[in-house]
Design an enzyme around this catalytic site. Structure first.
Site, PDB file in Angstrom:
ATOM      1  N   ARG A  39      68.786  54.817  55.395  1.00 35.45           N
ATOM      2  CA  ARG A  39      69.809  54.837  56.457  1.00 35.45           C
ATOM      3  C   ARG A  39      69.604  53.690  57.454  1.00 35.45           C
ATOM      4  O   ARG A  39      70.317  53.588  58.443  1.00 35.45           O
ATOM      5  CB  ARG A  39      69.770  56.170  57.201  1.00 35.45           C
ATOM      6  CG  ARG A  39      70.093  57.374  56.341  1.00 35.45           C
ATOM      7  CD  ARG A  39      70.033  58.650  57.164  1.00 35.45           C
ATOM      8  NE  ARG A  39      71.095  58.696  58.164  1.00 35.45           N
ATOM      9  CZ  ARG A  39      70.995  59.286  59.346  1.00 35.45           C
ATOM     10  NH1 ARG A  39      69.856  59.868  59.699  1.00 35.45           N
ATOM     11  NH2 ARG A  39      72.007  59.299  60.178  1.00 35.45           N
ATOM     12  N   HIS A  92      50.813  59.739  60.125  1.00 35.45           N
ATOM     13  CA  HIS A  92      50.762  61.204  60.084  1.00 35.45           C
ATOM     14  C   HIS A  92      51.035  61.731  58.680  1.00 35.45           C
ATOM     15  O   HIS A  92      50.275  62.549  58.142  1.00 35.45           O
ATOM     16  CB  HIS A  92      51.776  61.776  61.080  1.00 35.45           C
ATOM     17  CG  HIS A  92      51.821  63.267  61.098  1.00 35.45           C
ATOM     18  ND1 HIS A  92      52.996  63.967  60.945  1.00 35.45           N
ATOM     19  CD2 HIS A  92      50.844  64.202  61.234  1.00 35.45           C
ATOM     20  CE1 HIS A  92      52.739  65.274  60.990  1.00 35.45           C
ATOM     21  NE2 HIS A  92      51.450  65.442  61.161  1.00 35.45           N
ATOM     22  N   LYS A 110      53.080  68.546  51.866  1.00 28.27           N
ATOM     23  CA  LYS A 110      52.813  67.279  52.535  1.00 28.27           C
ATOM     24  C   LYS A 110      53.472  66.112  51.784  1.00 28.27           C
ATOM     25  O   LYS A 110      53.873  65.122  52.403  1.00 28.27           O
ATOM     26  CB  LYS A 110      51.302  67.029  52.645  1.00 28.27           C
ATOM     27  CG  LYS A 110      50.523  68.091  53.434  1.00 28.27           C
ATOM     28  CD  LYS A 110      51.056  68.278  54.849  1.00 28.27           C
ATOM     29  CE  LYS A 110      51.832  69.543  55.029  1.00 28.27           C
ATOM     30  NZ  LYS A 110      52.397  69.728  56.378  1.00 28.27           N
ATOM     31  N   LYS A 119      63.965  67.643  71.815  1.00 31.69           N
ATOM     32  CA  LYS A 119      62.987  66.665  71.333  1.00 31.69           C
ATOM     33  C   LYS A 119      61.702  66.726  72.156  1.00 31.69           C
ATOM     34  O   LYS A 119      60.595  66.679  71.604  1.00 31.69           O
ATOM     35  CB  LYS A 119      63.582  65.254  71.420  1.00 31.69           C
ATOM     36  CG  LYS A 119      64.796  65.031  70.532  1.00 31.69           C
ATOM     37  CD  LYS A 119      65.342  63.636  70.723  1.00 31.69           C
ATOM     38  CE  LYS A 119      66.595  63.409  69.893  1.00 31.69           C
ATOM     39  NZ  LYS A 119      67.173  62.059  70.101  1.00 31.69           N
ATOM     40  N   GLN A 171      62.522  54.669  63.494  1.00 34.15           N
ATOM     41  CA  GLN A 171      61.864  55.958  63.277  1.00 34.15           C
ATOM     42  C   GLN A 171      60.687  55.861  62.317  1.00 34.15           C
ATOM     43  O   GLN A 171      59.881  56.785  62.222  1.00 34.15           O
ATOM     44  CB  GLN A 171      62.899  56.970  62.751  1.00 34.15           C
ATOM     45  CG  GLN A 171      63.959  57.323  63.789  1.00 34.15           C
ATOM     46  CD  GLN A 171      65.054  58.204  63.217  1.00 34.15           C
ATOM     47  OE1 GLN A 171      65.850  57.780  62.398  1.00 34.15           O
ATOM     48  NE2 GLN A 171      65.076  59.453  63.644  1.00 34.15           N
ATOM     49  N   LYS A 191      67.198  53.335  59.558  1.00 35.41           N
ATOM     50  CA  LYS A 191      66.686  53.847  60.826  1.00 35.41           C
ATOM     51  C   LYS A 191      65.221  53.412  60.969  1.00 35.41           C
ATOM     52  O   LYS A 191      64.307  54.226  61.037  1.00 35.41           O
ATOM     53  CB  LYS A 191      66.804  55.368  60.877  1.00 35.41           C
ATOM     54  CG  LYS A 191      68.223  55.902  60.717  1.00 35.41           C
ATOM     55  CD  LYS A 191      69.074  55.619  61.936  1.00 35.41           C
ATOM     56  CE  LYS A 191      70.446  56.244  61.821  1.00 35.41           C
ATOM     57  NZ  LYS A 191      71.299  56.020  63.017  1.00 35.41           N
ATOM     58  N   GLN A 228      54.064  70.472  69.103  1.00 31.60           N
ATOM     59  CA  GLN A 228      53.141  69.799  68.188  1.00 31.60           C
ATOM     60  C   GLN A 228      51.795  69.530  68.864  1.00 31.60           C
ATOM     61  O   GLN A 228      50.735  69.710  68.249  1.00 31.60           O
ATOM     62  CB  GLN A 228      53.766  68.492  67.698  1.00 31.60           C
ATOM     63  CG  GLN A 228      54.945  68.716  66.750  1.00 31.60           C
ATOM     64  CD  GLN A 228      55.677  67.442  66.416  1.00 31.60           C
ATOM     65  OE1 GLN A 228      55.968  66.628  67.292  1.00 31.60           O
ATOM     66  NE2 GLN A 228      56.000  67.248  65.147  1.00 31.60           N
ATOM     67  N   HIS A 277      54.529  57.993  62.669  1.00 34.19           N
ATOM     68  CA  HIS A 277      55.206  58.722  61.604  1.00 34.19           C
ATOM     69  C   HIS A 277      54.539  58.473  60.254  1.00 34.19           C
ATOM     70  O   HIS A 277      54.208  59.423  59.530  1.00 34.19           O
ATOM     71  CB  HIS A 277      56.678  58.295  61.548  1.00 34.19           C
ATOM     72  CG  HIS A 277      57.466  58.962  60.470  1.00 34.19           C
ATOM     73  ND1 HIS A 277      58.135  60.143  60.652  1.00 34.19           N
ATOM     74  CD2 HIS A 277      57.672  58.600  59.170  1.00 34.19           C
ATOM     75  CE1 HIS A 277      58.735  60.492  59.525  1.00 34.19           C
ATOM     76  NE2 HIS A 277      58.461  59.574  58.615  1.00 34.19           N
ATOM     77  N   TYR A 291      65.171  72.413  64.050  1.00 39.51           N
ATOM     78  CA  TYR A 291      65.757  71.462  64.998  1.00 39.51           C
ATOM     79  C   TYR A 291      66.468  70.328  64.257  1.00 39.51           C
ATOM     80  O   TYR A 291      67.587  69.945  64.607  1.00 39.51           O
ATOM     81  CB  TYR A 291      64.683  70.883  65.918  1.00 39.51           C
ATOM     82  CG  TYR A 291      65.123  69.595  66.579  1.00 39.51           C
ATOM     83  CD1 TYR A 291      66.102  69.599  67.572  1.00 39.51           C
ATOM     84  CD2 TYR A 291      64.600  68.363  66.175  1.00 39.51           C
ATOM     85  CE1 TYR A 291      66.548  68.424  68.149  1.00 39.51           C
ATOM     86  CE2 TYR A 291      65.025  67.185  66.759  1.00 39.51           C
ATOM     87  CZ  TYR A 291      66.001  67.213  67.737  1.00 39.51           C
ATOM     88  OH  TYR A 291      66.438  66.056  68.301  1.00 39.51           O
TER      89      TYR A 291
END
Length: 265
Positions: free
Chosen positions: A128, A141, A115, A196, A133, A130, A203, A138, A179
């Site tokens: 990066r 979690h 984890k 995706k 995201q 991003k 999940q 995210h 993936y």
């Protein structure tokens, strides 16, 4: 609690203490640094910088995760079906003097440690640039899985009735990182919504199966499993279903409806 002033906790009577266990301070420091970096400091550092080209790092990271989780899955299946350490009708933590106790400790801890490995993904997103995201889903979690893992092992011990839930999660991780790896080497896979979409469905199915397993455990009055931990696990499962379900609707259902409406007009 054996040192109240230093907040040092034993793992449910187990004398074995692995890194990031025992005292809550190390995991708190790791997670605190993680949150500060991905939510504030990392963005400030990257503000006037170009995004890092981490394609090679991403490939290696994904391969490491695939191998790590695959080994953990095979070891867990060996533990369950070859060593037959657990009674599958009512899975309970092994006693300290059990011949397979070290297997149980290592498998449970390897899952918990993974984890923290997962946190690397968010750091890569920030470096990066991003930022899209780095969503609430995210970050929540990844953070809550570390917290819950620490609390569960500390108060319930290594292994026990959540073993099948963790095993299911390890299998999902193998699919997920496979993936991610394929999308890092193939622009076609990266652009495909099919992967995706069904990854999110996998999940969601995982969370539903976990809740059904927990309900079945509750229905066994003679199975000595902590009701408090079961209810906490079910609450977390419901929260994940709501969050991942909301993501699924926004990402894959609503855009399709908008396209259909646009065609009609």
């Amino acid at each position: 609690m054996d040192e109240i002033g230093n907040i040092t906790l034993t793992v449910s009577g187990d004398p074995v203490q692995f890194p990031l266990m025992g005292s809550p301070w190390p995991p708190m420091m790791v997670l605190g640094t993680y949150l500060v970096f991905v939510l504030k400091a990392g963005r400030m550092i990257m503000e006037n910088r170009k995004p890092f080209d981490l394609r090679g790092v991403i490939k290696v990271y994904n391969i490491v995760q695939i191998v790590y989780n695959s080994v953990a899955l095979m070891a867990a299946l060996y533990f369950l079906f070859v060593l037959k350490a657990y009674d599958l009708n009512c899975i309970q933590r092994l006693p300290l003097d059990h011949e397979h106790k070290n297997w149980e400790r290592l498998l449970a801890y390897s899952y918990y440690f993974n984890k923290y490995m997962d946190l690397t993904e968010t750091l890569i997103f920030v470096m990066r640039k991003k930022y899209r995201q780095v969503s609430f889903l995210h970050v929540f979690h990844h953070t809550i899985m570390c917290v819950f893992g620490y609390v569960y092992i500390t108060f319930s011990g290594y292994g026990g009735f959540l073993f099948p839930v963790c095993l299911l999660n390890v299998a999902v991780h193998i699919i997920m990182y496979t993936y991610y790896y394929l999308s890092s080497v193939s622009a076609k896979v990266q652009a495909s919504l099919w992967w995706k979409k069904y990854l999110t469905i996998v999940q969601l199915v995982q969370f539903f199966l976990a809740i059904l397993y927990l309900i079945n455990t509750l229905r066994q009055p003679n199975c000595d499993a902590s009701r408090t931990v079961i209810y906490m696990s079910m609450l977390l499962g419901v929260a994940f279903i709501m969050l991942f379900g909301n993501f699924y609707v926004k990402a894959y259902v609503l855009p399709g409806r908008r396209k259909s409406q646009a065609k009609v007009q």
